[in-house]
Scaffold this active site. Sequence first.
Site, PDB file in Angstrom:
ATOM      1  N   SER A  61      37.266  50.746 -65.873  1.00 11.54           N
ATOM      2  CA  SER A  61      36.151  50.428 -64.983  1.00 11.54           C
ATOM      3  C   SER A  61      36.587  49.280 -64.090  1.00 11.54           C
ATOM      4  CB  SER A  61      34.896  50.058 -65.773  1.00 11.54           C
ATOM      5  OG  SER A  61      35.079  48.837 -66.451  1.00 11.54           O
ATOM      6  N   CYS A  62      35.816  49.023 -63.070  1.00 17.23           N
ATOM      7  CA  CYS A  62      36.046  47.879 -62.187  1.00 17.23           C
ATOM      8  C   CYS A  62      34.699  47.547 -61.560  1.00 17.23           C
ATOM      9  CB  CYS A  62      37.132  48.198 -61.149  1.00 17.23           C
ATOM     10  SG  CYS A  62      36.772  49.614 -60.108  1.00 17.23           S
ATOM     11  N   GLY A  63      34.671  47.111 -60.346  1.00 17.85           N
ATOM     12  CA  GLY A  63      33.403  46.809 -59.693  1.00 17.85           C
ATOM     13  C   GLY A  63      32.635  48.061 -59.311  1.00 17.85           C
TER      14      GLY A  63
ATOM     15  N   SER B   6      31.150  52.159 -63.182  1.00 17.13           N
ATOM     16  CA  SER B   6      31.725  50.829 -63.388  1.00 17.13           C
ATOM     17  C   SER B   6      30.659  49.742 -63.437  1.00 17.13           C
ATOM     18  CB  SER B   6      32.803  50.552 -62.346  1.00 17.13           C
ATOM     19  OG  SER B   6      33.977  51.272 -62.654  1.00 17.13           O
ATOM     20  N   TRP B   7      31.051  48.531 -63.096  1.00 16.70           N
ATOM     21  CA  TRP B   7      30.161  47.382 -63.233  1.00 16.70           C
ATOM     22  C   TRP B   7      28.881  47.551 -62.419  1.00 16.70           C
ATOM     23  CZ3 TRP B   7      28.797  43.892 -66.383  1.00 16.70           C
ATOM     24  CH2 TRP B   7      28.046  42.797 -65.975  1.00 16.70           C
TER      25      TRP B   7
END
Length: 91
Positions: free
Chosen positions: A48-50, A76-77
């Site tokens: 995951s990331c932003g 993601s986030w």
Amino acid sequence: MGGRIPGSLNRFYRDNLDASGCFKPAADLHQAYTALLGRTPPDAVVHSCGSGVSACHNLLAMEIAGLSGSRLYPGSWSEWCSDPGRPTAKG
């Protein structure tokens, strides 16, 4: 809202690249990811990331490294933190 998904680890996607902007050799990526993940098997990894975009880079790097089977959390986030009922971590 700042934070991260509890239990998550961080690897900056640019750490997958050499000075010319190409992926590092598979053996180098394998060593870096196994050091980061410890005993966690690749098929238990969810990237995951932003927003889900740069997480794809890490997923591909793991595949290049021969560490197949990880998955992507595309929301993601951005998706995670939109639900106030989900836990978050700081730091």
